[in-house]
Enzyme design. Structure first.
Site, PDB file in Angstrom:
ATOM      1  N   ASP A  72      35.367  45.469  37.092  1.00  0.00           N
ATOM      2  CA  ASP A  72      35.258  46.113  35.791  1.00  0.00           C
ATOM      3  C   ASP A  72      36.667  46.441  35.320  1.00  0.00           C
ATOM      4  O   ASP A  72      37.493  46.900  36.105  1.00  0.00           O
ATOM      5  CB  ASP A  72      34.424  47.394  35.888  1.00  0.00           C
ATOM      6  CG  ASP A  72      33.983  47.855  34.517  1.00  0.00           C
ATOM      7  OD1 ASP A  72      32.925  47.383  34.064  1.00  0.00           O
ATOM      8  OD2 ASP A  72      34.701  48.655  33.891  1.00  0.00           O
ATOM      9  N   THR A  73      36.935  46.166  34.065  1.00  0.00           N
ATOM     10  CA  THR A  73      38.267  46.425  33.506  1.00  0.00           C
ATOM     11  C   THR A  73      38.168  47.459  32.399  1.00  0.00           C
ATOM     12  O   THR A  73      37.293  47.353  31.536  1.00  0.00           O
ATOM     13  CB  THR A  73      38.884  45.118  32.949  1.00  0.00           C
ATOM     14  OG1 THR A  73      38.984  44.165  34.014  1.00  0.00           O
ATOM     15  CG2 THR A  73      40.278  45.366  32.384  1.00  0.00           C
TER      16      THR A  73
END
Length: 194
Positions: A72-73
């Protein structure tokens, strides 16, 4: 070529898929419905890794032998998380907030099999030049960055014209700190691209 287990990429991101493919890993892409929620009082720097672990846990409930990679960014500007913009107005507002400032991009990664789990956060600082409203409007209209945290892709037109400098991994900003992922997969999970 030794593949002791099958590698699953638990992400719909075409950029993460490209990075793994470019290194030479063989994998399958799978997706799962998962709410991206995190505790309100969680430090913003910890959110990406927390979400990657939660996604990974959801996959683990369905899989047995496979090794699962989730990520996840998040884009953090002035201690605030900028997620994926819901529409053009949100995208323009996000890029206007990033204009002329530096921000951090944190990618959380979680890799697990039935015996082992490894998670990490990788952080990169990015400095954006002061942008004109014409530049922002052009980018949002032409590239529609609605699937990207912070409303931009560093590998696109925006990155070419707007990024003054970065400190840390470029590929982390794209969506995966691939050098770290490579080391973990080869050393801890015995999954090799060759």
């Amino acid at each position: 070529m030794t593949h002791s287990t099958k590698l699953i990429l638990g992400s719909q991101s075409p950029r993460r898929r490209d990075l793994l493919e470019n290194v030479g890993f063989q994998f399958e892409v799978k997706s799962i419905d998962h709410d991206e929620v995190f505790p309100d009082d969680m430090p913003v720097e910890d959110v990406a890794e927390f979400l990657a672990i939660e996604k990974n846990r959801a996959f683990r409930e369905q899989l047995k032998d496979e090794t699962v990679l989730t990520a996840d960014t998040v884009v953090i500007s002035k201690d605030r998380i900028l997620g994926k913009p819901k529409n053009k107005v949100e995208a323009i507002n996000m890029l206007s907030a990033l204009s002329g400032n530096s921000h951090s991009v944190v990618t959380g990664v979680c890799i697990s099999n039935d015996q082992n789990r490894h998670s990490l956060s990788s952080s990169t600082q990015v400095k954006i030049k002061t942008l004109s409203i014409n530049e922002i409007n052009h980018y949002v209209s032409k590239f529609e960055p609605f699937d990207k945290a912070g409303a931009y892709g560093i590998q696109e037109w925006f990155g070419l014209i707007a990024v003054e400098w970065i400190k840390g991994s470029f590929y982390n900003v794209v969506g995966l700190p691939i050098h770290e992922v490579y080391d973990i997969l080869t050393e801890e999970f015995s999954i090799s691209p060759y």
